[in-house]
Design a protein around this motif. Structure first.
Motif, PDB file in Angstrom:
ATOM      1  N   PRO A 307     -13.395  -5.491 -39.932  1.00  0.00           N
ATOM      2  CA  PRO A 307     -12.133  -4.834 -39.557  1.00  0.00           C
ATOM      3  C   PRO A 307     -11.197  -4.657 -40.753  1.00  0.00           C
ATOM      4  O   PRO A 307     -11.017  -5.575 -41.549  1.00  0.00           O
ATOM      5  CB  PRO A 307     -11.525  -5.792 -38.521  1.00  0.00           C
ATOM      6  CG  PRO A 307     -12.689  -6.579 -37.999  1.00  0.00           C
ATOM      7  CD  PRO A 307     -13.618  -6.723 -39.170  1.00  0.00           C
ATOM      8  N   GLU A 308     -10.610  -3.488 -40.881  1.00  0.00           N
ATOM      9  CA  GLU A 308      -9.640  -3.145 -41.920  1.00  0.00           C
ATOM     10  C   GLU A 308     -10.075  -3.640 -43.305  1.00  0.00           C
ATOM     11  O   GLU A 308      -9.386  -4.449 -43.938  1.00  0.00           O
ATOM     12  CB  GLU A 308      -8.269  -3.713 -41.559  1.00  0.00           C
ATOM     13  CG  GLU A 308      -7.716  -3.142 -40.249  1.00  0.00           C
ATOM     14  CD  GLU A 308      -6.266  -3.512 -40.029  1.00  0.00           C
ATOM     15  OE1 GLU A 308      -5.584  -3.855 -41.018  1.00  0.00           O
ATOM     16  OE2 GLU A 308      -5.824  -3.462 -38.885  1.00  0.00           O
ATOM     17  N   PRO A 309     -11.198  -3.148 -43.785  1.00  0.00           N
ATOM     18  CA  PRO A 309     -11.696  -3.636 -45.081  1.00  0.00           C
ATOM     19  C   PRO A 309     -10.824  -3.233 -46.263  1.00  0.00           C
ATOM     20  O   PRO A 309     -11.006  -3.762 -47.369  1.00  0.00           O
ATOM     21  CB  PRO A 309     -13.084  -2.973 -45.177  1.00  0.00           C
ATOM     22  CG  PRO A 309     -12.961  -1.733 -44.352  1.00  0.00           C
ATOM     23  CD  PRO A 309     -12.051  -2.093 -43.209  1.00  0.00           C
ATOM     24  N   GLN A 310      -9.889  -2.300 -46.060  1.00  0.00           N
ATOM     25  CA  GLN A 310      -9.033  -1.854 -47.163  1.00  0.00           C
ATOM     26  C   GLN A 310      -7.886  -2.811 -47.431  1.00  0.00           C
ATOM     27  O   GLN A 310      -7.183  -2.660 -48.439  1.00  0.00           O
ATOM     28  CB  GLN A 310      -8.459  -0.452 -46.858  1.00  0.00           C
ATOM     29  CG  GLN A 310      -7.339  -0.410 -45.848  1.00  0.00           C
ATOM     30  CD  GLN A 310      -7.823  -0.462 -44.398  1.00  0.00           C
ATOM     31  OE1 GLN A 310      -9.013  -0.662 -44.141  1.00  0.00           O
ATOM     32  NE2 GLN A 310      -6.921  -0.261 -43.460  1.00  0.00           N
ATOM     33  N   ASN A 311      -7.697  -3.783 -46.597  1.00  0.00           N
ATOM     34  CA  ASN A 311      -6.560  -4.693 -46.735  1.00  0.00           C
ATOM     35  C   ASN A 311      -6.969  -6.023 -47.369  1.00  0.00           C
ATOM     36  O   ASN A 311      -7.453  -6.060 -48.485  1.00  0.00           O
ATOM     37  CB  ASN A 311      -5.884  -4.896 -45.383  1.00  0.00           C
ATOM     38  CG  ASN A 311      -5.152  -3.639 -44.925  1.00  0.00           C
ATOM     39  OD1 ASN A 311      -4.660  -2.871 -45.738  1.00  0.00           O
ATOM     40  ND2 ASN A 311      -5.092  -3.428 -43.618  1.00  0.00           N
ATOM     41  N   ASP A 312      -6.784  -7.096 -46.636  1.00  0.00           N
ATOM     42  CA  ASP A 312      -6.965  -8.431 -47.216  1.00  0.00           C
ATOM     43  C   ASP A 312      -8.417  -8.740 -47.579  1.00  0.00           C
ATOM     44  O   ASP A 312      -8.663  -9.607 -48.418  1.00  0.00           O
ATOM     45  CB  ASP A 312      -6.448  -9.495 -46.239  1.00  0.00           C
ATOM     46  CG  ASP A 312      -5.003  -9.263 -45.868  1.00  0.00           C
ATOM     47  OD1 ASP A 312      -4.279  -8.644 -46.672  1.00  0.00           O
ATOM     48  OD2 ASP A 312      -4.584  -9.678 -44.765  1.00  0.00           O
ATOM     49  N   PHE A 313      -9.386  -8.040 -46.963  1.00  0.00           N
ATOM     50  CA  PHE A 313     -10.794  -8.369 -47.179  1.00  0.00           C
ATOM     51  C   PHE A 313     -11.496  -7.355 -48.081  1.00  0.00           C
ATOM     52  O   PHE A 313     -12.719  -7.230 -48.046  1.00  0.00           O
ATOM     53  CB  PHE A 313     -11.518  -8.487 -45.841  1.00  0.00           C
ATOM     54  CG  PHE A 313     -11.260  -9.785 -45.127  1.00  0.00           C
ATOM     55  CD1 PHE A 313     -12.203 -10.797 -45.117  1.00  0.00           C
ATOM     56  CD2 PHE A 313     -10.058 -10.007 -44.489  1.00  0.00           C
ATOM     57  CE1 PHE A 313     -11.964 -12.000 -44.475  1.00  0.00           C
ATOM     58  CE2 PHE A 313      -9.800 -11.200 -43.838  1.00  0.00           C
ATOM     59  CZ  PHE A 313     -10.755 -12.205 -43.836  1.00  0.00           C
ATOM     60  N   VAL A 314     -10.720  -6.633 -48.880  1.00  0.00           N
ATOM     61  CA  VAL A 314     -11.320  -5.635 -49.755  1.00  0.00           C
ATOM     62  C   VAL A 314     -12.255  -6.267 -50.775  1.00  0.00           C
ATOM     63  O   VAL A 314     -13.254  -5.660 -51.196  1.00  0.00           O
ATOM     64  CB  VAL A 314     -10.215  -4.807 -50.456  1.00  0.00           C
ATOM     65  CG1 VAL A 314      -9.373  -5.686 -51.380  1.00  0.00           C
ATOM     66  CG2 VAL A 314     -10.803  -3.637 -51.223  1.00  0.00           C
ATOM     67  N   PHE A 315     -11.989  -7.507 -51.174  1.00  0.00           N
ATOM     68  CA  PHE A 315     -12.837  -8.134 -52.192  1.00  0.00           C
ATOM     69  C   PHE A 315     -14.214  -8.472 -51.638  1.00  0.00           C
ATOM     70  O   PHE A 315     -15.174  -8.597 -52.401  1.00  0.00           O
ATOM     71  CB  PHE A 315     -12.177  -9.394 -52.750  1.00  0.00           C
ATOM     72  CG  PHE A 315     -12.739  -9.818 -54.077  1.00  0.00           C
ATOM     73  CD1 PHE A 315     -12.482  -9.076 -55.222  1.00  0.00           C
ATOM     74  CD2 PHE A 315     -13.531 -10.950 -54.200  1.00  0.00           C
ATOM     75  CE1 PHE A 315     -13.005  -9.455 -56.451  1.00  0.00           C
ATOM     76  CE2 PHE A 315     -14.055 -11.333 -55.421  1.00  0.00           C
ATOM     77  CZ  PHE A 315     -13.794 -10.582 -56.558  1.00  0.00           C
ATOM     78  N   ALA A 316     -14.344  -8.604 -50.328  1.00  0.00           N
ATOM     79  CA  ALA A 316     -15.673  -8.797 -49.732  1.00  0.00           C
ATOM     80  C   ALA A 316     -16.532  -7.561 -49.962  1.00  0.00           C
ATOM     81  O   ALA A 316     -17.740  -7.671 -50.233  1.00  0.00           O
ATOM     82  CB  ALA A 316     -15.544  -9.094 -48.244  1.00  0.00           C
ATOM     83  N   ILE A 317     -15.920  -6.372 -49.859  1.00  0.00           N
ATOM     84  CA  ILE A 317     -16.645  -5.133 -50.128  1.00  0.00           C
ATOM     85  C   ILE A 317     -16.968  -5.035 -51.620  1.00  0.00           C
ATOM     86  O   ILE A 317     -18.025  -4.535 -52.008  1.00  0.00           O
ATOM     87  CB  ILE A 317     -15.819  -3.918 -49.675  1.00  0.00           C
ATOM     88  CG1 ILE A 317     -15.457  -4.048 -48.184  1.00  0.00           C
ATOM     89  CG2 ILE A 317     -16.575  -2.624 -49.922  1.00  0.00           C
ATOM     90  CD1 ILE A 317     -16.635  -4.164 -47.256  1.00  0.00           C
ATOM     91  N   VAL A 318     -16.060  -5.511 -52.475  1.00  0.00           N
ATOM     92  CA  VAL A 318     -16.324  -5.549 -53.918  1.00  0.00           C
ATOM     93  C   VAL A 318     -17.579  -6.378 -54.192  1.00  0.00           C
ATOM     94  O   VAL A 318     -18.459  -5.963 -54.963  1.00  0.00           O
ATOM     95  CB  VAL A 318     -15.118  -6.140 -54.676  1.00  0.00           C
ATOM     96  CG1 VAL A 318     -15.468  -6.373 -56.145  1.00  0.00           C
ATOM     97  CG2 VAL A 318     -13.912  -5.211 -54.567  1.00  0.00           C
ATOM     98  N   CYS A 319     -17.678  -7.532 -53.558  1.00  0.00           N
ATOM     99  CA  CYS A 319     -18.841  -8.401 -53.757  1.00  0.00           C
ATOM    100  C   CYS A 319     -20.113  -7.746 -53.231  1.00  0.00           C
ATOM    101  O   CYS A 319     -21.185  -7.874 -53.842  1.00  0.00           O
ATOM    102  CB  CYS A 319     -18.630  -9.741 -53.056  1.00  0.00           C
ATOM    103  SG  CYS A 319     -17.296 -10.749 -53.741  1.00  0.00           S
ATOM    104  N   GLU A 320     -20.004  -7.026 -52.121  1.00  0.00           N
ATOM    105  CA  GLU A 320     -21.187  -6.387 -51.540  1.00  0.00           C
ATOM    106  C   GLU A 320     -21.684  -5.240 -52.413  1.00  0.00           C
ATOM    107  O   GLU A 320     -22.894  -5.051 -52.578  1.00  0.00           O
ATOM    108  CB  GLU A 320     -20.865  -5.870 -50.137  1.00  0.00           C
ATOM    109  CG  GLU A 320     -22.078  -5.309 -49.401  1.00  0.00           C
ATOM    110  CD  GLU A 320     -21.742  -4.831 -48.008  1.00  0.00           C
ATOM    111  OE1 GLU A 320     -22.689  -4.527 -47.247  1.00  0.00           O
ATOM    112  OE2 GLU A 320     -20.550  -4.744 -47.675  1.00  0.00           O
TER     113      GLU A 320
END
Length: 418
Positions: A307-320
């Protein structure tokens, strides 16, 4: 006196020694030689600083992080932007506008005489209180009151608060530096300022900002000379206050966010499985990235799983997408930013500049650490943004503006230009 406090003191002593040494060893030119032209000095009491260059390495590091952050925010956001806004570029276009405003503010403030903030620090703190009160009477979003709406743009009051806390205690610590070992000049004002701010933040509720403000308060008082034993006493007092709030149900919102802490990958019941959905998919994204990542734009979790990957969890997408190697490189750039900012601040010509620069730079390092701990489930999911990466106008503009003040401090820093 502790090691961190001694660093600030030694910086002053070394600066004075270097100046005296240069004066003593300087050879006066003979009369028949033309004196070299002096570089224009900054106007100490003026509103703007002229004739001294900003620190280019620090500026370049900021711009590198901003550019990488924009790219990764767009990569993380375009599926959800298309699904919710019917425009894959929705978040990117808005973030570009925020970035342009922020960079303009940063460059403008790099010419601003930061010493002018010394006198208005109490008024900025008052503005922080005012904004925290105003949001309580405005319509909330999902039961949370944090934003002051200005058209289609929302100003998050807590962003003003974080800056106001650093600014006020830089003002206070430089004014009473020789008295900060006394409780009435350190722990008492710290308790009053933090306590009143924390009450307003809890009413929003915004517990993650409460934690950040607490750490910033302790840090600013500590580097200003407060004794370590007062920190211990303050920690005990905070723990007691949290215990009272927990016993009386005052931490209801926080407890709901902490319910699945550390259990994202453990199935206990259907309700807990839903509560940990965001953190669990964050861990899936981090794990699937492996060492080298899936490639830029190739994330799978951003397709409405996280949910809302552009906000607080954007670094998880960076790692992926960039893998462990890419994530480490980005964290090293953040570390370089913090190191350079603190180095510049320690070489400032005055105590206020030292404390202000260290506080503003430390805020970025603090938020990076807390954000990483949240997305990896080491801390409860309480909503802590990643500087320069997470989507958000008020956060990005405030961060870049604060970096502008550090650049202003760099103009007076006692560092030889390369």
């Amino acid at each position: 006196m502790t090691s961190l406090q001694s660093v600030v003191l030694k910086a002053d002593i070394n600066r004075i020694y270097d100046e005296k040494y240069r004066e003593a060893s300087a050879v006066k030119p003979k009369k028949h030689y033309a004196r070299p032209e002096k570089k224009p000095k900054s106007r100490k009491n003026g509103w703007f600083i002229k004739g001294m260059g900003i620190d280019l390495p620090f500026l370049l590091i900021i711009l590198v992080l901003l550019i990488i952050g924009m790219i990764m925010m767009f990569s993380a956001s375009y599926p959800v932007a298309y699904y919710t806004q019917n425009d894959s570029y929705y978040y990117l276009k808005r973030q570009i506008v925020f970035a342009v405003i922020g960079v303009a503010a940063m460059l403008g403030l790099s010419f601003f005489n930061y010493n002018k903030l010394h006198k208005i620090a109490p008024f900025v703190l008052g503005l922080s209180y005012f904004s925290l009160v105003v949001v309580l009477f405005l319509p909330g979003v999902n039961g949370v009151h944090r934003w002051i709406g200005v058209g289609t743009f929302g100003i998050q009051a807590s962003e003003i608060t974080k800056f106001a806390i650093v600014l006020f205690f830089a003002h206070w610590g430089s004014k009473y530096y020789n008295k900060m070992q006394l409780a009435k000049y350190s722990i008492l004002p710290g308790f009053i300022i933090f306590g009143t701010t924390a009450v307003l933040l809890i009413l929003e509720p915004h517990f993650s900002c409460t934690v950040i403000v607490f750490i910033l308060t302790v840090l600013m008082l500590y580097i200003s000379g407060m004794r370590l034993k007062y920190i211990v006493l303050g920690a005990v007092g905070i723990a007691a206050a949290v215990g009272v709030l927990w016993a009386t149900g005052g931490l209801g919102y926080a407890m709901t966010r902490m319910g699945g802490w550390g259990q994202a990958l453990v199935y206990t019941n259907d309700q807990m499985w839903q509560e940990t959905w965001q953190t669990r998919n964050s861990l899936y994204a981090i794990g699937s990235g492996g060492l080298w990542g899936l490639g830029l734009g190739q994330s799978r979790q951003k397709y409405l799983y996280l949910p809302e990957p552009q906000n607080d969890f954007v670094f998880a997408i960076v790692c992926e997408e960039l893998g462990l190697i890419g994530a480490i490189i980005i964290l090293l750039i953040f570390a370089l930013l913090v190191w350079r900012g603190i180095t510049l601040s320690l070489r400032a010509k005055d105590k206020f500049g030292k404390l202000l620069g260290i506080g503003l730079t430390a805020q970025i390092g603090l938020q990076v650490i807390l954000n990483i701990l949240v997305i990896t489930d080491w801390l409860p999911n309480t909503g802590i943004s990643l500087p320069f990466f997470s989507y958000g106008g008020s956060s990005l503009i405030m961060l870049l503006s604060q970096m502008g003040l550090v650049l202003s401090i760099s103009r007076t820093a006692n560092i030889e230009k390369q």
